[in-house]
Design a protein around this motif. Structure first.
Motif, mmCIF file in Angstrom:
data_model
loop_
_atom_site.group_PDB
_atom_site.id
_atom_site.type_symbol
_atom_site.label_atom_id
_atom_site.label_comp_id
_atom_site.label_asym_id
_atom_site.label_seq_id
_atom_site.Cartn_x
_atom_site.Cartn_y
_atom_site.Cartn_z
ATOM 1 N N THR A 138 -10.178 0.488 -10.297
ATOM 2 C CA THR A 138 -9.702 1.137 -9.078
ATOM 3 C C THR A 138 -9.246 2.564 -9.347
ATOM 4 O O THR A 138 -8.710 2.880 -10.411
ATOM 5 C CB THR A 138 -8.569 0.323 -8.386
ATOM 6 O OG1 THR A 138 -8.152 1.040 -7.209
ATOM 7 C CG2 THR A 138 -7.365 0.142 -9.291
ATOM 8 N N SER A 139 -9.538 3.431 -8.391
ATOM 9 C CA SER A 139 -9.084 4.814 -8.470
ATOM 10 C C SER A 139 -8.782 5.307 -7.058
ATOM 11 O O SER A 139 -8.831 4.528 -6.102
ATOM 12 C CB SER A 139 -10.123 5.698 -9.153
ATOM 13 O OG SER A 139 -9.590 6.995 -9.383
ATOM 14 N N THR A 140 -8.475 6.572 -6.919
ATOM 15 C CA THR A 140 -7.953 7.086 -5.653
ATOM 16 C C THR A 140 -8.242 8.574 -5.509
ATOM 17 O O THR A 140 -8.433 9.268 -6.505
ATOM 18 C CB THR A 140 -6.425 6.853 -5.594
ATOM 19 O OG1 THR A 140 -5.912 7.439 -4.399
ATOM 20 C CG2 THR A 140 -5.718 7.499 -6.777
ATOM 21 N N PRO A 169 -5.924 6.108 -11.755
ATOM 22 C CA PRO A 169 -5.671 7.182 -10.778
ATOM 23 C C PRO A 169 -5.727 8.577 -11.389
ATOM 24 O O PRO A 169 -5.926 9.557 -10.669
ATOM 25 C CB PRO A 169 -4.252 6.873 -10.276
ATOM 26 C CG PRO A 169 -3.623 6.029 -11.320
ATOM 27 C CD PRO A 169 -4.720 5.307 -12.036
ATOM 28 N N ASP A 203 0.797 -1.245 0.000
ATOM 29 C CA ASP A 203 0.000 0.000 0.000
ATOM 30 C C ASP A 203 0.827 1.292 0.000
ATOM 31 O O ASP A 203 0.307 2.358 0.348
ATOM 32 C CB ASP A 203 -0.976 0.012 1.199
ATOM 33 C CG ASP A 203 -0.268 -0.019 2.557
ATOM 34 O OD1 ASP A 203 0.961 0.132 2.602
ATOM 35 O OD2 ASP A 203 -0.960 -0.186 3.576
ATOM 36 N N SER A 206 -5.904 10.289 -4.050
ATOM 37 C CA SER A 206 -4.542 10.793 -3.837
ATOM 38 C C SER A 206 -4.183 11.927 -4.786
ATOM 39 O O SER A 206 -3.439 12.829 -4.421
ATOM 40 C CB SER A 206 -3.523 9.657 -4.010
ATOM 41 O OG SER A 206 -3.655 8.718 -2.971
ATOM 42 N N ARG A 226 -4.595 8.708 1.937
ATOM 43 C CA ARG A 226 -4.425 7.298 1.542
ATOM 44 C C ARG A 226 -5.755 6.590 1.333
ATOM 45 O O ARG A 226 -5.963 5.502 1.874
ATOM 46 C CB ARG A 226 -3.622 6.524 2.586
ATOM 47 C CG ARG A 226 -2.252 7.022 2.877
ATOM 48 C CD ARG A 226 -1.242 6.978 1.746
ATOM 49 N NE ARG A 226 -0.992 5.692 1.158
ATOM 50 C CZ ARG A 226 -1.133 5.454 -0.149
ATOM 51 N NH1 ARG A 226 -1.551 6.395 -0.979
ATOM 52 N NH2 ARG A 226 -0.852 4.287 -0.629
ATOM 53 N N THR A 227 -6.625 7.184 0.547
ATOM 54 C CA THR A 227 -7.909 6.532 0.317
ATOM 55 C C THR A 227 -8.139 6.278 -1.162
ATOM 56 O O THR A 227 -8.197 7.211 -1.961
ATOM 57 C CB THR A 227 -9.060 7.363 0.909
ATOM 58 O OG1 THR A 227 -8.822 7.546 2.307
ATOM 59 C CG2 THR A 227 -10.391 6.648 0.730
ATOM 60 N N GLY A 228 -8.236 5.008 -1.483
ATOM 61 C CA GLY A 228 -8.597 4.594 -2.823
ATOM 62 C C GLY A 228 -9.866 3.768 -2.758
ATOM 63 O O GLY A 228 -10.381 3.485 -1.676
ATOM 64 N N GLY A 275 -5.215 3.662 -0.532
ATOM 65 C CA GLY A 275 -4.763 4.007 -1.878
ATOM 66 C C GLY A 275 -5.132 2.919 -2.878
ATOM 67 O O GLY A 275 -5.516 1.812 -2.488
ATOM 68 N N SER A 276 -5.034 3.219 -4.167
ATOM 69 C CA SER A 276 -5.372 2.181 -5.149
ATOM 70 C C SER A 276 -4.280 1.112 -5.178
ATOM 71 O O SER A 276 -4.514 0.002 -5.632
ATOM 72 C CB SER A 276 -5.613 2.770 -6.535
ATOM 73 O OG SER A 276 -4.606 3.666 -6.894
#
Lengths: 398, 398
Positions: free
Chosen positions: B234-236, B203, A268, B238, B246-248, B98-99
């Motif tokens: 998946t995306s984020t 991202p 991560d 960030s 730190r969030t995806g 995160g992603s």
């Protein structure tokens, strides 16, 4: 479509605790299940102030951070360790998303499929999950109130040549026991001789009950060895500050830490640096030790309340420990009782616990249960114990 | 002691980007290396306000959360997706650290040692790290400015029977390209037919340059299939809000999400719920779309500045793309140049980039480099490009 899942997916069994947690979040159930701290004691104002300090320091607070974790927090933890007589440097420390991630990362760098990990009987169920999902076989070592049985440990070290011995020596999850000093030293000596690394999981070490003369030195502190410690130590701020910040740390020989950091890069990149910076500011500007002292007393009072309630029930054939610290009572019921079955009745009556079977690496003792005493308040505990008593009526012979 | 590390540890190679990032944090180096957003544009005040709202809501904000992630944030992301024509429910979504963690968890539930994953050539180096550390072999598929070469993809789907095809179709890392619609549909059709799951890493999708008529639908949005999507997306936050949170998130068929949640339980129980709650409050009370629009324009201006500086250099034999979005220029130098060697000179002169070789699954093209244009400001970019020019003098034939 039919998704081509991996063969090892079967080993990612869902944790019973987490599933129950989900259930109890959506219903008005009194839960003795999760290992949840008391919400009313969270230092909310201090966390808010700490966060404002973080943002006031400038925009770079919101940038990517180091995989190893925010350096000032690592230095801060080193200073706290120093006060406890443990010498450790920031290079020998990695910050993680709770200590759960430390268990996972350490397992990932050590274990190849088929390897054996020795564990206590019973032990933390989510550690068993991690070990199995990484292809390891968990084998349990016998023990008593004082810790692992040294003879059984010696035999199993010889028989299985395990790379890892996973233990919670201080206020165990689920049993709440604390190992004697003699047993701590014995386990260290046997593991070092066998070349096995001890993974010491210590989330509850600061939640000690009784008078201050009772201290329990960590295995890590007893093994400051010149040729590299054989102990990997992990702990967390989840129980002493708050779980939502998801910050744990692991201390070990720098070679192990470097390898865990490489594994963490892939996993991560890094954990929330906003949480880490907030914790740093909290430690520097708040009386965390005073707060821990307060929480400790509160939890001891809750433990005593539950102990008294348990005594009052006079359930036939039910025995329990009195925890020396931590968060849990461990109950043994008459052999015929399956607590997983009992849980269904209990949830219908509005109370939850964790069936003990899930805490065993093998041969689950199904007549056991874990009760958390830290999360529910005074009134709630009285009501919850009444409901539990009702649930037990159906299975206990009068 | 001699620690008995796992055999697979050898595959946890440290990322060159992260190692350089460490170096550049401690020195006065102008870095075009990391994929870092512009710090001066972080919405610091809005994050601070959002955090206060979280704490004001009560102590339970600091308690343990769900493995799947904070439900209101998942619902909020669903509403944002809806505006883009993508229908998704919270049950089809998991919040991650995160992603990067989404890539790791998806790999863990799909891959057994020896399995093949098809990737672009070149591709995101930390994804390669994840795949290898999970025992997979990454094999690259040829491509051009419009995306994967369909013929080569078809052949390699047939030859390797991969479970996963990993792609960054919109503003690729490292090349900055965006696939054509035709190529997107072609890849979807081939993968569905072959029973391979596409892992779409997105991202940078919101960092689009040029006029608003240029849109690039995600593969996920093109594959709302009644029998289960063959795309995991998946995306984020960030790049659009800030990396420190730190969030995806990952969107996929609920069956895949459930399995990823089981893997996440073992990996870290859940990601920072404080960050997730803060993001939820931010989205609900702040003009995030306006902020993204602002950042987009700023990054486009920085991209144009670097494009002009690159043109001015007139480096013989050096070619590059003009990115359609995202964060990177991708340069090809004369074949004799090894950019990993060049980096040492560059860092001595006070500038950093990422050598291109690390972005290849096999047969690295060592005469390539990735330049980030989002992190360094106007003045810094001028100075950095001068230093880079100096570094290149030694290796380019006039």
């Amino acid at each position: 479509m039919n998704y081509p899942f991996s063969a090892r997916l079967g080993t990612f069994s869902s944790s019973a605790v987490r599933e129950i947690l989900k259930l109890t979040q959506s219903k008005s159930i009194i839960s003795f299940a999760g290992g949840l701290p008391a919400e009313e004691h969270f230092p909310v104002d201090a966390v808010g102030e700490a966060f404002q300090r973080v943002l006031a320091a400038g925009n770079s607070a919101l940038q990517y951070g180091l995989t190893e974790g925010y350096l000032p927090l690592r230095e801060s933890i080193c200073r706290r360790m120093k006060k406890k007589g443990v010498t450790v440097t920031p290079e020998a420390m990695l910050l993680t998303t709770g200590s759960q991630q430390a268990i996972d990362l350490f397992t990932r760098i050590m274990i190849d499929p088929g390897d054996v990990i020795l564990v206590e009987r019973p032990t933390y169920l989510s550690a068993l999950q991690v070990f199995r999902s990484n292809g390891a076989t968990a084998v349990s070592v016998d023990g008593d109130e004082d810790g692992l049985n040294l003879k059984d440990l010696e035999e199993k070290l010889e028989k299985y040549k395990p790379k890892i011995v996973y233990v919670i020596p201080t206020f165990s999850n689920p049993t709440g026991k604390a190992w004697s000093l003699e047993r701590r030293k014995g386990v260290l000596e046997l593991c070092r001789r066998a070349g096995a690394v001890i993974l010491e999981d210590d989330p509850y070490g600061e939640l000690r009950f009784g008078d201050d003369s009772l201290t329990y030195p960590s295995l890590f502190s007893l093994d400051q060895h010149p040729n590299g410690s054989c102990v990997v130590y992990t702990s967390t701020f989840s129980k002493t500050v708050a779980p939502a910040l998801r910050t744990g740390w692991v201390m070990a020989d720098p070679e192990i830490i470097r390898n865990m950091a490489r594994a963490k890069q892939a996993a991560d990149l890094h954990s929330s640096s906003l949480d880490q910076q907030t914790l740093y500011q909290l430690i520097e500007h708040y009386d965390l030790d005073g707060h821990i002292e307060f929480v400790r007393k509160e939890y001891e009072a809750r433990m005593r309340q539950m102990a008294e309630l348990l005594e009052q029930q006079q359930w036939p054939g039910v025995t329990w420990n009195e925890p020396k610290g931590g968060m849990f009572f461990w109950l043994e019921l008459p052999e015929a009782v399956d607590t997983a079955e009992l849980l269904k009745t209990a949830v219908e009556l509005g109370v939850a616990f964790v069936p003990g079977g899930t805490f065993y690496a093998e041969d689950p003792q199904k007549n056991t249960m874990r009760l958390n005493f830290t999360h529910t308040d005074y009134e709630g505990t009285i009501v919850g114990m009444k409901r539990l008593s009702q649930a037990l009526e159906s299975v206990l012979v009068k």
